[in-house]
Design an enzyme around this catalytic site. Structure first.
Site, short mmCIF file in Angstrom:
data_model
loop_
_atom_site.label_atom_id
_atom_site.label_comp_id
_atom_site.label_asym_id
_atom_site.label_seq_id
_atom_site.Cartn_x
_atom_site.Cartn_y
_atom_site.Cartn_z
N ASP A 31 17.95 -9.04 25.09
CA ASP A 31 16.76 -8.26 24.84
C ASP A 31 16.35 -9.00 24.35
OD1 ASP A 31 15.19 -6.02 24.14
OD2 ASP A 31 16.39 -5.29 22.58
N ASP B 184 24.86 -7.80 42.36
CA ASP B 184 26.14 -7.36 42.43
C ASP B 184 25.48 -5.42 43.45
OD1 ASP B 184 28.02 -5.11 41.91
OD2 ASP B 184 28.42 -6.26 39.82
N ASP C 207 31.34 -4.36 44.91
CA ASP C 207 32.03 -3.24 44.41
C ASP C 207 32.90 -2.20 45.11
OD1 ASP C 207 31.52 -1.86 41.84
OD2 ASP C 207 30.65 0.01 42.70
N GLU D 133 35.39 -6.33 44.63
CA GLU D 133 35.81 -5.87 44.34
C GLU D 133 37.00 -5.34 45.26
OE1 GLU D 133 35.52 -3.18 40.18
OE2 GLU D 133 34.78 -2.58 42.20
N HIS E 216 34.03 -6.06 33.39
CA HIS E 216 33.05 -5.41 32.18
C HIS E 216 33.66 -3.59 32.44
CE1 HIS E 216 32.07 -4.39 36.17
NE2 HIS E 216 31.74 -3.54 36.04
N ASP E 217 34.80 -3.50 33.12
CA ASP E 217 35.61 -2.35 33.54
C ASP E 217 36.74 -2.98 32.24
OD1 ASP E 217 33.81 -1.86 35.18
OD2 ASP E 217 34.99 -2.12 36.53
#
Ligand code: TEU
Length: 542
Positions: free
Chosen positions: A25, A102, A203, A245, A319-320
């Protein structure tokens, strides 16, 4: 630096996945942003990676952290502007790093202008961009369920129809049967190619060719036809890296996806090894131990099954998924050593390695009180199991082990406030272990997990056997050892991993007695492998 004009350049590349919300950030908002990624490019260059897979940064209501896109050609203001994105692409390129976008092509956000139009009436030209079925309020077309829980159908009174959604109701599925939808998608991809991106991650690509009447979501009959058209119309016009994916991919299908003629994609993310600690026919939340022998045999099958006729993606995190050191390693007493073992085990194989942010530091899972979790999958699961009368502790145990927010806690840059991630309040708590586990400390330590990843990346660039060699599993039935050999002419590697908290007797087989050690994670002891010990031996040209 890789020569990216060479066909198949991605075979010697290493990819690093950034989950932008949790990376860096720069505004104090508590959410990572694109200028933050630019600020950390030097770090990534030091690590040695070639490509950044950027989880979605396009405009989105953020119901599913950007996997619900409302404008494919703009950046979400939370992350910055299109100008920031162009700067990121240019700054990365200057350091020899390509950006992999992505692409969420199975569904859009329900706020996407196409869907806003589509739901206005059956005559609207955008209506057929989505998947609709007749029905009546309360009488669903069929019993299909969404991945995140609840029915896969949502009623729209204005049109008197249900629309189909495989994920959240705010993620309506696109109708790939409609050629106009496909054309819009191709134009959008070509536009991103013009912006200078060097690759795409697609995705849930195996779910685009659905047929809800037959209750088919994955591997629909027209899937590979659609992929070949997509590839011809877009990717093949550049020299890109593409990865799909595909939870539903088996080896024969992966050979189609990653066929060496480039007719579909460069490679797929398949999850066979990642679901082995799931009871067959049960949800991911129903915990089961990792069947170690099955795991290494599964890797071996994929290594051999794609050698010379396809290409593997190598990954243990994204991330999953929960953090691998907490999942398959020991994130207590042997955190550093087991994180290195997992890296060595994976990076010795053939394929393109993917490192998920923080993996190179050995970042771990987190345990939060239920109200601090942000992921909609976790929240839905919690509510469902509570309603079924399941005890709170049992539900939390599953979330601690498998919840997606394990991977999504902010990147741990230093031991200062907010772990150097933010000066504000992070959107998801920083793991309290950041004082010990952080990039600054690890970069200063030649024995860190970071140093191990850096070395593995460098080895892949130096010895062709990592990229091209074939694969043979040794000790196939051994309950703790994962040993395999790679070979390319006179160049050979032996990767030796002692998986677990126990020491194991082991002697290098004859030809390997005096082999050079390329990398190791603890001091050697004659005749024994220590808990979580791993090393790579090398024979061949010096
Ligand atoms: O994931 C696909 C997918 O099927 C996952 O939802 C998976 O089943 C789940 O995470 C297991 O816990 C992709 C993205 O990677 C994920 O982040 C998105 O939520 C999903 O698609 C929808 O776009």
């Amino acid at each position: 630096m890789l020569d990216k004009t060479k066909k198949d350049w991605w075979k010697s590349a290493v990819v690093y996945q950034i989950y932008p919300k949790s990376f860096q950030d720069t505004t104090g908002s508590g959410v990572g942003d694109i200028p933050g990624i630019i600020r950390r490019l030097d770090y990534l260059q030091t690590l040695g990676i070639d490509v950044i897979w950027l989880s979605p940064v396009c405009a989105s209501p953020q119901v599913d952290n950007g996997y619900d896109i409302s404008d494919y050609r703009d950046i979400d203001p939370m992350f910055g502007t299109l100008a920031d994105m162009r700067r990121l692409i240019a700054e990365a390129k200057r350091r020899g790093i390509g950006i992999m976008m992505d692409l969420v092509l199975n569904h859009t956000s329900d706020q996407h202008p196409w869907f806003v139009q589509a739901r206005q009436g059956r005559e609207n030209p955008y209506h057929d961009y989505y998947v609709w079925r007749d029905g009546q309020p309360g009488r669903l077309p069929n019993g299909m369920q969404a991945v995140f829980g609840g029915p896969a159908w949502e009623w729209v009174p204005e049109v008197g129809q249900y629309y189909f959604h495989q994920f959240a109701p705010q993620q309506p599925d696109l109708n790939w049967e409609n050629p106009a939808v496909r054309r819009e998608i191709y134009d959008m991809i070509l536009w991103w190619m013009d912006q200078g991106v060097e690759g795409f991650r697609l995705d849930v690509i195996d779910q685009i060719a659905k047929d809800p009447d037959l209750e088919i979501t994955c591997n629909g009959p027209r899937l590979h036809e659609f992929l070949r058209e997509l590839s011809t119309e877009t990717f093949q016009k550049g020299c890109l890296v593409t990865v799909g994916e595909a939870w539903g991919a088996d080896i024969p299908r992966a050979r189609l996806y990653s066929a060496p003629d480039g007719s579909e994609l460069s490679m797929v993310f398949q999850f066979e090894q990642m679901v082995l600690d799931q009871q067959p026919g049960k949800e991911k939340w129903d915990l089961a131990p990792l069947p170690f022998v099955k795991m290494k045999q599964s890797f071996a099958r994929w290594q051999q099954g794609l050698h010379g006729c396809g290409w593997n993606s190598l990954f243990l995190n994204n991330h999953d998924l929960p953090r691998i050191v907490s999942r398959w390693g020991n994130d207590g007493a042997y955190r550093v050593r087991s994180a290195k073992l997992l890296a060595i085990m994976l990076h010795g194989m053939q394929g393109t390695p993917y490192i998920y942010q923080g993996e190179e530091l050995g970042m771990t899972n987190i345990q939060l009180p239920i109200e601090q979790y942000q992921d909609l999958e976790i929240r839905n699961f919690y509510q469902k199991r509570r309603a079924e009368g399941c005890p709170e502790e049992e539900i939390l145990r599953s979330i601690y082990a498998k919840g997606r927010d394990n991977a999504r806690t902010p990147m741990q840059w230093n031991a200062g406030p907010g772990a150097g991630f933010t000066t504000g309040t992070p959107w998801l708590p920083v793991n309290p272990n950041y004082r010990e586990i952080n990039a600054q400390a690890e970069m200063a330590d030649p024995d860190s997990v970071f140093a191990c990843y850096q070395k593995l990346i460098a080895l892949r660039k130096r010895y062709p056997v990592f990229v091209e060699g074939d694969f043979a599993l040794h000790e196939a039935e051994h309950p703790r050892l994962f040993v395999y050999e790679r070979s390319l002419g006179e160049e050979k590697l032996l990767v030796v991993c002692n998986f677990g908290d126990e020491a194991t007797p082991w002697k290098a087989p004859d030809p390997w007695k005096n082999a050079q050690v390329l990398i190791e994670n603890c001091p050697r002891q004659e005749g024994t492998l220590q808990p979580w010990e791993a090393r790579i031996l090398y024979c061949g040209k010096q």
